[in-house]
Scaffold this motif. Sequence first.
Motif, short mmCIF file in Angstrom:
data_model
loop_
_atom_site.label_atom_id
_atom_site.label_comp_id
_atom_site.label_asym_id
_atom_site.label_seq_id
_atom_site.Cartn_x
_atom_site.Cartn_y
_atom_site.Cartn_z
N ALA A 100 68.76 87.63 83.93
CA ALA A 100 69.27 86.90 85.10
C ALA A 100 68.78 85.45 85.13
CB ALA A 100 68.84 87.61 86.39
N VAL A 101 67.90 85.08 84.18
CA VAL A 101 67.31 83.74 84.21
C VAL A 101 67.85 82.91 83.05
CG1 VAL A 101 65.13 82.44 84.27
CG2 VAL A 101 65.19 84.80 85.13
N SER A 102 68.23 81.66 83.33
CA SER A 102 68.70 80.79 82.25
C SER A 102 68.39 79.33 82.57
CB SER A 102 70.22 80.96 82.04
OG SER A 102 70.90 80.51 83.20
N ASN A 103 68.64 78.49 81.55
CA ASN A 103 68.58 77.03 81.70
C ASN A 103 67.22 76.45 82.11
OD1 ASN A 103 71.16 77.44 80.93
ND2 ASN A 103 72.12 76.40 82.64
N VAL A 104 66.18 77.12 81.61
CA VAL A 104 64.84 76.51 81.64
C VAL A 104 64.84 75.47 80.51
CG1 VAL A 104 62.45 77.05 81.00
CG2 VAL A 104 63.70 78.56 82.54
N THR A 105 63.98 74.46 80.62
CA THR A 105 63.82 73.52 79.51
C THR A 105 62.35 73.32 79.20
OG1 THR A 105 65.80 72.31 80.17
CG2 THR A 105 64.29 71.17 78.68
N ILE A 106 62.01 73.35 77.91
CA ILE A 106 60.67 72.96 77.47
C ILE A 106 60.83 71.60 76.79
CG2 ILE A 106 58.59 73.57 76.19
CD1 ILE A 106 59.37 75.74 78.24
N TRP A 107 60.31 70.57 77.46
CA TRP A 107 60.43 69.21 76.94
C TRP A 107 59.20 68.84 76.11
CZ3 TRP A 107 64.78 66.36 78.38
CH2 TRP A 107 65.48 66.76 79.53
N PRO B 269 71.05 65.55 56.96
CA PRO B 269 71.06 65.00 58.32
C PRO B 269 69.79 65.40 59.07
CG PRO B 269 73.17 66.05 57.81
CD PRO B 269 72.24 66.36 56.67
N ALA B 270 69.21 64.44 59.80
CA ALA B 270 67.93 64.70 60.48
C ALA B 270 68.06 65.84 61.49
CB ALA B 270 67.44 63.43 61.17
N SER B 271 69.25 66.03 62.03
CA SER B 271 69.44 67.08 63.03
C SER B 271 69.35 68.49 62.44
CB SER B 271 70.80 66.92 63.71
OG SER B 271 71.82 67.03 62.75
N ARG B 272 69.27 68.60 61.10
CA ARG B 272 69.11 69.92 60.48
C ARG B 272 67.65 70.36 60.43
NH1 ARG B 272 73.17 70.78 56.93
NH2 ARG B 272 75.07 69.79 57.63
N PHE B 273 66.75 69.45 60.78
CA PHE B 273 65.31 69.78 60.81
C PHE B 273 64.89 69.98 62.26
CE2 PHE B 273 65.67 68.04 56.62
CZ PHE B 273 64.71 68.72 55.88
N THR B 274 64.59 71.20 62.63
CA THR B 274 64.24 71.50 64.01
C THR B 274 62.84 72.09 64.08
OG1 THR B 274 65.22 73.73 63.87
CG2 THR B 274 66.67 71.92 64.61
N GLY C 234 64.35 59.27 66.99
CA GLY C 234 63.71 59.67 65.74
C GLY C 234 62.59 60.68 65.92
N LEU C 235 62.01 60.77 67.12
CA LEU C 235 60.98 61.80 67.34
C LEU C 235 61.64 63.17 67.41
CD1 LEU C 235 58.66 60.37 70.16
CD2 LEU C 235 58.19 60.54 67.70
N ILE C 236 60.92 64.19 66.98
CA ILE C 236 61.44 65.56 67.13
C ILE C 236 60.78 66.16 68.36
CG2 ILE C 236 61.61 67.83 66.06
CD1 ILE C 236 62.05 66.47 63.41
N SER C 237 61.56 66.23 69.43
CA SER C 237 61.05 66.59 70.75
C SER C 237 61.82 67.78 71.30
CB SER C 237 61.25 65.38 71.68
OG SER C 237 61.04 65.74 73.02
N GLY D 135 63.37 71.87 69.46
CA GLY D 135 62.75 70.64 68.98
C GLY D 135 63.74 69.96 68.05
N LEU D 136 64.40 68.90 68.56
CA LEU D 136 65.50 68.26 67.84
C LEU D 136 65.26 66.76 67.77
CD1 LEU D 136 68.37 68.93 66.67
CD2 LEU D 136 69.30 68.31 68.90
N VAL D 137 65.77 66.14 66.73
CA VAL D 137 65.58 64.69 66.58
C VAL D 137 66.21 63.97 67.78
CG1 VAL D 137 67.66 64.38 65.15
CG2 VAL D 137 65.77 62.73 65.02
N SER D 138 65.44 63.05 68.36
CA SER D 138 65.93 62.34 69.55
C SER D 138 66.92 61.25 69.18
CB SER D 138 64.76 61.71 70.31
OG SER D 138 65.27 61.01 71.44
N ASP D 139 67.98 61.14 70.03
CA ASP D 139 68.93 60.03 69.93
C ASP D 139 68.62 59.01 71.02
OD1 ASP D 139 69.57 61.43 72.20
OD2 ASP D 139 71.67 61.78 71.67
#
Length: 328
Positions: free
Chosen positions: A177-184, A148-153, A278-281, A266-270
């Motif tokens: 104390a810090v959480s839920n930052v996102t690196i897009w 499965p593509a989601s196994r490649f990160t 299909g991009l790994i973002s 970095g996960l396969v995009s849905d």
Amino acid sequence: STTPVTVTVTGAAGQIGYALLFRIASGAMLGPDTPVRLRLLEIPQAVKAAEGTAMELDDCAFPLLSGVDIYDSAEAAFDSVNVALLVGARPRGPGMERGDLLAANGGIFGPQGAAINKGAASDVRVLVVGNPANTNALIAASHAPDVPASRFTAMMRLDHNRALAQLAARAGVGVAAVSNVTIWGNHSAKQYPDIAHAVIGGRPAPSVIADDAWVADTFVPTVAKRGAAIIEARGASSAASAANAAIDHVRDWVLGTPEGSWTSVGLVSDGSYGVPEGLISGFPCVSRDGQWEIVQGLSVSESAQAGIDVSVGELVEERDAVRELGLI
Ligand code: NAI
């Protein structure tokens, strides 16, 4: 469980490998109850150095380490692998064009993906650290049609942890104390570090920081260019912090993210958040039952979407380039 987990590390004789292997063997990655069997993959010229590292692993007498084997063949190294850490990559040499770099890495990550497809355990989880990590992961995944593509990160966690540290320092709190930052987007200088939904001490980060100019002009570039700053200061690229991020990524993947908080993967995009399928973002992700899921439904401002789109645009260019080269 007492059955050892097979962990293959490529580029094992490199500087990240040296910072990574001992922590895996100590139980930092898979927990204190899980024995590990290490498989080190290197190019023939570096096998002797990997043997030296294996001698030191022996000398640590780690109770959880049930064996170390060294390979210079991907097929052998990935046979029945459960966790594959793809660290070894071809660095950009002087005067090397992007196409040359992508082609050289395609020659590494294509065959490694094929070897994983052929021999890996059915639960295999792959983390690509070697740069360009997102596109190397895409190449490996495209050679593994039965996995499965989601196994490649791809690793965004170092950027994520850098962002947590910068926010904590600015707010004068501990990183816990810090959480839920996102690196897009891409793991590159064009990444988009986003604090819109981050939390500091239980409060929304944007109102705790209350300084949009600092976020845009200091925080974002500091996180995105941190790798270059480390090279400048240390005279060598990030190694211990990269190894630590790889440990964090796999631990959360296998054991789950803490309730109510996400990390960057970095996960396969849905197709979420306008990222082409299909991009790994890089995405905000939680791990449940051993699988990454993209956090859905977050509001994204126009300026944040513009930042995401720039970074994703770079991923599209890289994908098109490797497609052109016949690497995917
Ligand atoms: P290094 O040069 O010290 O080690 C790389 C090792 O990979 C070398 O021992 C080399 O012999 C080996 N190698 C090369 N081709 C191989 C192949 N086909 N199979 C197996 N091994 C192979 O580099 P370092 O500092 O350990 O970094 C490794 C990679 O990680 C680089 O691509 C670097 O850019 C990347 N990196 C990624 C980060 C991220 O956040 N995603 C952070 C830091 C580094």
